[in-house]
Scaffold this active site. Structure first.
Site, PDB file in Angstrom:
ATOM      1  N   ASP A  38      -0.261   4.996   0.834  1.00  0.00           N
ATOM      2  CA  ASP A  38      -0.564   5.994   1.866  1.00  0.00           C
ATOM      3  C   ASP A  38      -0.477   5.379   3.262  1.00  0.00           C
ATOM      4  OD1 ASP A  38      -2.723   8.331   0.238  1.00  0.00           O
ATOM      5  OD2 ASP A  38      -1.508   6.774  -0.690  1.00  0.00           O
ATOM      6  N   ASP A  88       0.862  -1.168   0.000  1.00  0.00           N
ATOM      7  CA  ASP A  88       0.000   0.000   0.000  1.00  0.00           C
ATOM      8  C   ASP A  88       0.905   1.227   0.000  1.00  0.00           C
ATOM      9  OD1 ASP A  88      -2.330   1.600   0.305  1.00  0.00           O
ATOM     10  OD2 ASP A  88      -1.970   1.690   2.466  1.00  0.00           O
TER      11      ASP A  88
END
Length: 297
Positions: free
Chosen positions: A85, A83
């Protein structure tokens, strides 16, 4: 009936000095051998009970734990997906874009709820993106240069894995316009994220194409496996939000990194440390291995 030896490898990442680990942060690796064969159901129940007992000890020992089956595929990971963020970078990009539009408070609270799994991700994304309408497309560069910082240890993490021949991919519910910049700066191989629509040099407040939600993230992992000729057991996935759960559970090694409580409860492995390169410990890569590959400056 099918029986298995079911040998397990236990990783302990200790966060404080102890008698067995005098350094501030240290990896200890153990082989857990049942001493005989077990039926598959009994082996599965044993793993689950052992994992639950270890989870209860985490706070007492001030450590993170990973329990993995000792198989050839455990030692032959080839693809790492992350991922972006609050995992690869420290910020939530949509919140920083909203700050430029004067809508930070409205958007940030929704982002937090969505990452905790309290809202439908697709709907929350559409609602948040609507607040970005009218921003100039130059906002991507200004946000990236002025507001985005890599998670400590991210560069070292990528450098080590590239030296070892891994492929690395960003799979993000954030935005392609930022993910491409992170991928290029770190020298990663792939980046998949949502694309904010731009018309006449301004953001329309809409996303074009398929939304990268939790199901889409899992599908992208599977697509990368097929493209690279891998099986999912050869994948390491790292993320922090509820929309990462399907990806984490699908991968051979899925790690909830500084994750929301709902994610830590459901993921098979969790790591709570400020540095992303501590993930290397759970992959069985020691400090001495790292130093040989990427000497300290």
């Amino acid at each position: 009936r099918c029986r298995t030896r079911d040998v397990l490898t236990l990783f302990l990442v200790l966060h404080r000095p102890t008698l067995i680990a005098p350094r501030h942060l240290c990896l200890r690796q153990f082989l857990v051998d049942p001493g005989g064969t077990l039926k598959e159901m009994a082996a599965s129940q044993r793993r689950q009970a052992l994992r639950e007992n270890l989870m209860e000890l985490r706070s007492t020992l001030e450590c993170d734990v990973a329990l993995q089956r000792e198989t050839l595929l455990r030692r032959s990971k080839r693809l790492v997906v992350l991922d972006m963020d609050s995992t690869l970078i420290q910020q939530e990009v949509i919140d920083e874009l909203a700050r430029r539009a004067g809508k930070y408070e409205e958007v940030a609270s929704v982002t937090e709820a969505a990452m905790r799994g309290e809202m439908d991700f697709d709907e929350s994304l559409r609602n948040r993106c609507a607040h970005l309408e009218g921003l100039p497309d130059s906002v991507f560069e200004s946000v990236y240069q002025e507001s985005i910082a890599l998670t400590p240890g991210a560069e070292r993490f990528v450098q080590v894995l590239k030296k070892l021949g891994f492929e690395l991919a960003i799979i993000s519910g954030g935005f392609q316009q930022i993910a491409d910049k992170v991928k290029m700066d770190l020298g990663m191989d792939y980046a998949f994220a949502n694309t904010l629509e731009v018309r006449d040099g301004k953001l329309t407040g809409r996303v074009v194409g398929a939304v990268v939600n939790r199901q889409r993230k899992r599908d992208l992992v599977e697509s990368l496996c097929q493209m690279s000729g891998l099986v999912r057991e050869q994948v390491v996935a790292v993320g922090d939000g509820a929309n990462d759960l399907d990806m984490l559970l699908h991968a051979g090694l899925g790690i909830a990194f500084n994750a929301k409580p709902v994610v830590q409860e459901q993921a098979n492995h969790a790591l709570n440390h400020t540095r992303l390169d501590t993930v290397l410990y759970m992959m069985g890569i020691s400090d001495s291995d790292v130093e040989a590959l990427v000497p300290a400056p």
